[in-house]
Write a protein that holds these residues in place. Structure first.
Motif, short mmCIF file in Angstrom:
data_model
loop_
_atom_site.label_atom_id
_atom_site.label_comp_id
_atom_site.label_asym_id
_atom_site.label_seq_id
_atom_site.Cartn_x
_atom_site.Cartn_y
_atom_site.Cartn_z
N ASP A 1 6.04 21.43 -18.64
CA ASP A 1 5.72 20.10 -18.10
C ASP A 1 6.56 19.03 -18.81
O ASP A 1 7.09 18.12 -18.16
N MET B 1 16.42 7.99 -14.48
CA MET B 1 16.26 6.84 -15.36
C MET B 1 17.31 6.74 -16.47
O MET B 1 17.73 5.66 -16.83
N VAL C 1 9.42 16.37 -17.20
CA VAL C 1 9.51 14.91 -17.35
C VAL C 1 10.90 14.53 -17.88
O VAL C 1 11.54 13.60 -17.39
N GLU D 1 -0.65 16.86 -11.64
CA GLU D 1 -1.26 15.55 -11.92
C GLU D 1 -0.26 14.42 -11.82
O GLU D 1 -0.64 13.24 -11.88
N ASP D 2 1.02 14.74 -11.72
CA ASP D 2 2.04 13.69 -11.83
C ASP D 2 3.34 14.21 -11.20
O ASP D 2 4.23 14.69 -11.89
N GLN E 1 0.92 17.27 -23.59
CA GLN E 1 2.33 17.38 -24.01
C GLN E 1 2.55 16.71 -25.38
O GLN E 1 3.21 17.28 -26.26
N LEU F 1 8.72 10.73 -23.77
CA LEU F 1 7.42 10.96 -23.12
C LEU F 1 6.50 9.75 -23.31
O LEU F 1 5.73 9.40 -22.43
N ASP G 1 13.58 12.26 -15.91
CA ASP G 1 14.12 11.04 -16.52
C ASP G 1 15.64 11.08 -16.55
O ASP G 1 16.31 10.09 -16.25
N ARG H 1 15.17 2.15 -25.14
CA ARG H 1 14.42 1.62 -23.99
C ARG H 1 13.53 0.46 -24.44
O ARG H 1 12.65 0.66 -25.28
N ARG I 1 6.79 13.78 -9.18
CA ARG I 1 7.82 12.75 -9.03
C ARG I 1 8.84 13.18 -7.99
O ARG I 1 9.50 14.21 -8.16
N PHE J 1 -0.50 8.45 -4.75
CA PHE J 1 0.28 7.66 -5.71
C PHE J 1 -0.42 7.45 -7.05
O PHE J 1 0.20 6.93 -7.98
N HIS J 2 -1.67 7.84 -7.16
CA HIS J 2 -2.29 7.88 -8.50
C HIS J 2 -1.79 9.09 -9.29
O HIS J 2 -2.02 9.20 -10.49
N HIS J 3 -1.18 10.00 -8.60
CA HIS J 3 -0.71 11.23 -9.23
C HIS J 3 0.76 11.49 -8.93
O HIS J 3 1.18 12.65 -8.89
N GLY J 4 1.51 10.42 -8.73
CA GLY J 4 2.92 10.65 -8.47
C GLY J 4 3.67 9.35 -8.25
O GLY J 4 3.06 8.29 -8.17
N ARG J 5 4.99 9.44 -8.18
CA ARG J 5 5.85 8.28 -7.94
C ARG J 5 7.00 8.71 -7.05
O ARG J 5 7.29 9.89 -6.90
N TYR K 1 4.43 17.89 -12.11
CA TYR K 1 3.36 18.89 -12.10
C TYR K 1 2.16 18.29 -11.38
O TYR K 1 2.16 17.08 -11.08
N PRO L 1 2.14 7.47 -13.47
CA PRO L 1 0.96 7.07 -12.72
C PRO L 1 -0.29 7.37 -13.54
O PRO L 1 -0.28 8.28 -14.37
N ASP L 2 -1.36 6.60 -13.29
CA ASP L 2 -2.54 6.73 -14.16
C ASP L 2 -3.11 8.14 -14.18
O ASP L 2 -3.63 8.58 -15.20
N GLY L 3 -3.00 8.85 -13.05
CA GLY L 3 -3.56 10.20 -13.00
C GLY L 3 -2.85 11.21 -13.89
O GLY L 3 -3.30 12.34 -14.03
N GLY L 4 -1.72 10.81 -14.48
CA GLY L 4 -0.96 11.75 -15.32
C GLY L 4 -1.37 11.76 -16.78
O GLY L 4 -0.79 12.50 -17.58
N ARG M 1 18.00 0.85 -21.49
CA ARG M 1 17.47 0.25 -20.27
C ARG M 1 16.42 -0.79 -20.65
O ARG M 1 15.94 -0.81 -21.76
N ARG N 1 -0.23 14.38 -19.87
CA ARG N 1 0.67 13.82 -20.88
C ARG N 1 0.10 13.98 -22.28
O ARG N 1 0.82 14.27 -23.25
#
Lengths: 496, 496
Positions: B20, B32, B24, B241-242, A44, A25, B28, A244, B244, B223-227, B239, A34-37, A227, A41
């Motif tokens: 949440d 990833m 993540v 705020e984020d 969590q 995490l 991942d 990582r 994916r 995109f401030h709240h996702g990728r 979730y 992304p910054d909004g998360g 990675r 986070r």
């Protein structure tokens, strides 16, 4: 009937798995999120830290630990029990609400710091940092009482078990005497030589990445178990099966990212080589502490890969990657570039001669802040005074001053000394390794790191936390930390 | 004094935060994680699932839920309590060791399946899949007893609350009657038109990514709240705020990734639009279920973005991205390409006419396996029989057959029907939306999705789980699920 010891193993395994999840995490937060998360986070991280704390502070823990002491244990089990006890003392010293408050304050302050740093706005982060410092002092006082040490040592002990500031004071006082003259001499010797040429860029990120990953593989990084990505603040995270590392690229100078990659790979190799099987999720299976961890990154970066031998191996790879031709790309020039000495503002960009000055400044400041001898509002001024005194330079703003490092803003107080203790340990371990196996130095010059890695696996990585830092150094090098080896290394490389 | 209800809110918040974190870790793992990290990740997932289960099954939960029922609650609190009760019934039905065993078996089987699929080696994954099925049946039986429903419905209820196979049987029987003739007619109509031309590739991944992210932004992805990343099996995680989403690229045909991106963006927009604030971490703040979630992805992909209007908007963007010229890049050709009908083996590549056949096959098979009417060893044969019967084609191997979908191997049984229920709901919601606001259809043709998104925010996303799926559909469209709207959509698009 189970031994109390076995019940403890199950609990510490649970805490270790939570630690692994936290590590993913945290990596994601730095490299992907992304910054909004950020707020989600933070929830969590705080919850998982609280659950880990709960796991280690059950009402029966003291009894279980006491019972386990009387049980038949082999050497590693006994070492594991010692480390369990250490973890428990640290955890039990803190009430759960303080753990939660610290986790949330750290996430908040770190996000504010990310905004404040580029604009050099220390005032913006000051209230949040004050909250962090207050909570850190609360935690430090609680741990000091539990450990029977001073508050600073209680915080240091989190990162460097059994580390004590009295020892550090002696080592750093010696360095403070040695360094100013030595840096002067090194700069003089450097001025007498022709200035090294900087290869001309730009250096595309894609090519830098390819070169970096090639060299990671040469050093022994296993991409089935790790990675390499990009983050604003390079670090190494994860766990032995999945390590990582992160990098930041500068398209004007490929060497900063490359040396950063090598540094983090040194950390990664330590994690890859930790004890597996039965010890994987136990305290004794963890890395010994931050001094030893930093020794592994600096051994790779400073000792092995800023050597003439490595420059000879790496120069053709660099030439090929960037279509580099001419004198700037010759091994001797690249070696000179990699060993330039320069008084600068930024710690992570510092050469190994001036680096200890950066650490000594931070050590003095964090100790004064933790012990209540300085107010946080005075930090920027005191920071700049330190740079004038030890390096003769004055940061033009707080971005190049007290906002540059994430540590304090992320809640890591008592951490900084381990960098220089690590640099000294690196010099000592590398000297012992080269003496033990002549194939190590010749191997590096050919890009064969297997002999070095074999020695480190046996004498450092595979030991986990079975020995104290001191005993590990003695077993590996024949003596405890000896500043003389580090000084001799600097003199040989920079004055000869 | 706190209400019992407030104590419950705190507990469900904790479970939601664990969810949440799990999300993540799962993202991942798919996008990833290096392959060597699988075992350690399985430990993390299993532990967090167990902790979540523990949180929802405290010994006092039944009393708290009963007490909360007697307390003064507003409408949303009451809906939240209903959803809490539902979660608790599902969680409490399972012993903790079954939760742990399922989590570990799922991770293991998923990793074996990843190896077995490319080589069409069903035998290799059979033992592990048998373990999954056995555990699923155990869980299903326990939940069936708790819910007072059949075992299949108990599993379905996990994904589609209150979903019942009796209703599905009726809907699917109707489709089974409708589809064969309809597909025949659609293919006939298609054969009478000139064959659409495939734009000539290759289409570099970098350009595809750029186009996809441009269209994501057009649809409303923040995109401030996702990728958006790459994974072998596209999905939407995270979730509000984020969020994916993931994609896989085919350099010979850019439309598959693009339509996949649009599909996952539909899921993402639902998550972005869920209730915030007080309801963010509560059961009532979650998406309603998989039928409604799939309706949002298919509304974007099938209803909005395979329309002539959208083709008119997107064609110039596609031309610009890939330097496309000529008749293959004209809107009408691209529309025809996006609405081709073809009997194929792979569900995720299927057009909207043949898609329900894929789902009906899986539904029949999983029901028979769950109810013990079929042995797993007979799955490949029964699978192929289904394809012969409903689509008139025979998969040449299990890679194109029963190994193609991750669901069963990852432990998701009872999930498949929600795809087709979602497709039908999508048709119904889109028809109602267009009728309510004429700006929706004209907006799509200009790349302005704001009117559509506003309608969805109000009538679907912002409702969370405050209404049942049925009531949500009635409130939004004036009637419960009506297969007629879906059939009319198909007839209009493919036969007119």
């Amino acid at each position: 009937m189970s031994r109390a010891y076995d019940l403890l193993e199950a609990r510490f395994k649970k805490a270790a798995i939570l630690g692994d999840a936290l590590s993913v995490l945290h990596w994601d937060m730095s490299a992907m999120m992304p910054d909004g998360g950020a707020e989600a986070r933070a929830e969590q991280l705080a919850l998982l830290k609280t659950l880990s704390h709960e796991t280690l502070t059950g009402a029966d823990m003291a009894d279980l630990l006491a019972a386990a002491k009387t049980e038949a244990l082999d050497d590693w089990e006994r070492a594991n029990l010692r480390e369990m006890h250490r973890d428990w003392v640290h955890a039990a010293a803190l009430p759960a609400d303080l753990v939660d408050a610290m986790a949330k304050a750290e996430s908040t302050c770190e996000m504010i710091w990310r905004q404040a740093r580029p604009t050099a706005d220390f005032a913006a982060v000051l209230p949040s940092l004050r909250e962090i410092l207050n909570l850190t002092i609360q935690a430090g006082q609680a741990k000091a009482e539990a450990l029977g040490v001073d508050i600073y040592d209680a915080l240091l002990d989190q990162y460097e078990p059994d580390g004590r500031s009295a020892d550090i004071d002696a080592v750093f006082a010696d360095l403070e005497t040695f360094l100013p003259d030595f840096i002067g001499q090194a700069l003089e010797a450097q001025a007498a030589r022709p200035e090294p040429q900087l290869p001309a860029g730009p250096f595309p990120v894609e090519n830098q990445k390819q070169l970096g990953q090639h060299i990671m593989a040469v050093l022994g990084f296993d991409f089935h178990h790790g990675r390499q990505d990009v983050s604003a603040h390079p670090f190494c995270g994860g766990y032995p099966e999945d390590v990582r590392i992160t990098t930041r690229y500068n398209t004007d100078d490929f060497t900063t990212a490359l040396m950063g990659v090598i540094h983090e790979t040194g950390h990664a190799l330590y994690d890859f080589g930790l004890p597996t099987g039965k010890w994987r999720y136990q305290p004794v299976g963890r890395a010994r502490g931050m001094q030893m961890h930093e020794s592994q990154s600096l051994l790779m970066e400073m000792q092995a890969c800023r050597s003439r031998g490595f420059a000879g191996f790496a120069a053709p790879l660099m030439q090929e990657t960037f279509n580099g031709t001419g004198s700037a790309w010759q091994p001797e020039n690249l070696y000179r570039l990699g060993t330039r000495v320069k008084r600068g503002f930024i710690r992570v960009d510092a050469d190994e001669c001036t680096y200890p000055a950066h650490v000594i400044i931070r050590y003095g400041l964090e100790k004064a802040l933790i012990e209540g001898r300085m107010d946080l509002a005075d930090l920027p001024g005191a920071w700049n005074d330190g740079y004038r005194r030890l390096l003769g330079i004055t940061p033009p703003d707080d971005r190049l001053g007290c906002l540059q490092d994430i540590h304090w803003y992320g809640g890591s107080w008592g951490y900084f000394p381990t960098y220089t203790l690590g640099a000294m340990s690196a010099a000592q371990l590398f000297a012992a390794a080269k003496q033990a196996d002549p194939a190590i130095e010749t191997g590096i010059a050919r890009g064969d790191f297997a002999p070095l890695l074999a020695w480190l696996r046996t004498h450092v990585h595979g030991k986990g936390s079975s020995l104290s830092t001191r005993d590990l150094l003695v077993a590996a090098t024949g003596k405890p930390l000896d500043a003389g080896v580090f000084k001799a290394h600097l003199q040989k490389r920079y004055l000869d």
